[in-house]
Design an enzyme around this catalytic site. Sequence first.
Site, short mmCIF file in Angstrom:
data_model
loop_
_atom_site.label_atom_id
_atom_site.label_comp_id
_atom_site.label_asym_id
_atom_site.label_seq_id
_atom_site.Cartn_x
_atom_site.Cartn_y
_atom_site.Cartn_z
N LYS A 203 0.71 -0.96 0.30
CA LYS A 203 0.34 0.14 0.13
C LYS A 203 0.70 1.03 0.02
CE LYS A 203 -3.22 3.25 0.51
NZ LYS A 203 -4.45 3.84 -0.64
N CYS A 257 -2.90 10.93 0.94
CA CYS A 257 -2.28 10.11 0.87
C CYS A 257 -0.86 10.21 -0.01
CB CYS A 257 -3.16 8.95 -0.29
SG CYS A 257 -5.03 8.83 0.25
#
Length: 422
Positions: A203, A257
């Site tokens: 991720k 993010c």
Amino acid sequence: MAEVCVLGLGYVGLPTASVLATAGFQVLGVDVNPKVVEQLNSGKTLLKETGLATLVSAAHKSGNLVAAVKPEASDTFIICVPTPVTPDHGVDLRAVEAAARAIAAVVKPGNLVILESTSPVGTTRNVVGRILSEHGLAPGQDVHLCYCPERVLPGNTIAELINNDRIIGGFTRESAEHAQEIYARFSQGNVALTDDLTAEMSKLMENTFRDVNIALANSFARIAEDAGVNVWEAIQLANRHPRVQILSPGPGVGGHCIPVDPWFFVQAFPKHTELLKKAREVNDTQAERMLDRLAATGDLPAGSKLALLGAAYKANIDDPRESPALRMAHAATARGFRVSVHDPHVEPATWEGVPIGAELGACLKDAAAAVLLTEHTAYRALSGRVFAEAMQGRLILDTRNWLNHASLRLSGFKVLVLGRPA
Ligand code: SAJ
């Protein structure tokens, strides 16, 4: 009793809870904010995301979704809380710890606990697992424990939640297989099973890959400006190569993010992350560089007004948090300019100390220069006349190669474009 308890009803948790409810699970949505809980219990949401209001309303009407401020007994717990970085780029895991403590009080042997929040490698076992162990529940023995990263793109969350491939990282293989059964009920993408550490790492790699590649595009833009080349054309040509896919340069990287996740690596592995740190620096210095470029024209008097178009961190969304526009607004104010920010999608309000308005005319009024920061569709067709009628100066900087340059020039503007020589 709930079958699934989702902790954190934000941009990831709320769609996840709603999709699970419409797939037939009895879902308890938990959020520490009582307003969010109240909204959801009346079938509504204040979050703006394509299709979300309809989905939340359908989930509420199904009778399968209720909300509360505290978790209760459930078969499965999914943690979707924020994992921000501190101003000095440290990792703030307080929300994950609080969620893990809250569920540790109600978890029973045989339950499944899933972490979805983007987290440093090791968080699932060393933070969530440790807290469960402290409550007498050993991961892999008494409870199942997994890391299943969310991978949705804001603006397209619901479609991606259903269609994207999913990584399921189990503390044990049995844990992963258990989680797979849950995701298989609503996910149409392929599911890959692995361990929790690998899932956490992949991720972080996804978003770091994007950050470093955007920094590469921004470096190419800097080179092109000095070399007298149009970087946009050069990128288009390079991308004809079957194994090259250069991203677009721009005013920096926003959102919660991509500019955040590389720091999770940098903090834990300082010896191996020089490239990642440099990429962050390149992307974070775009705003100052653009101001330098504007100032170098000599057409920006001290104390004059700058109009910034596009407060959202990317095109056609309403989210201005940590956007290049806010960064530029702060940098310009620090240099003594007056700043006005416009966005057609963002709720007019003061965000991170910067007022954002929805009236384009008011934003442009009397400005010495305008800067296009976000490639919203609404800006694409603006004619030079719209700018000329309101502005005092005739200077435009387009950081996305997005505006109608011919029309602007016809109206007498000097048009600077990021990645193109003056
Ligand atoms: N940007 C550029 N040039 C580009 C592409 C993007 O400057 O060529 C900028 C955008 O303008 C924006 C920023 O990057 O400011 C980030 O936008 P984005 O669309 O690339 O990504 P996010 O932050 O909206 O969502 C990302 C996604 N990750 C990847 O595409 C690898 C999403 O799938 C993740 O789920 C999400 O982060 C997350 O939550 O981690």
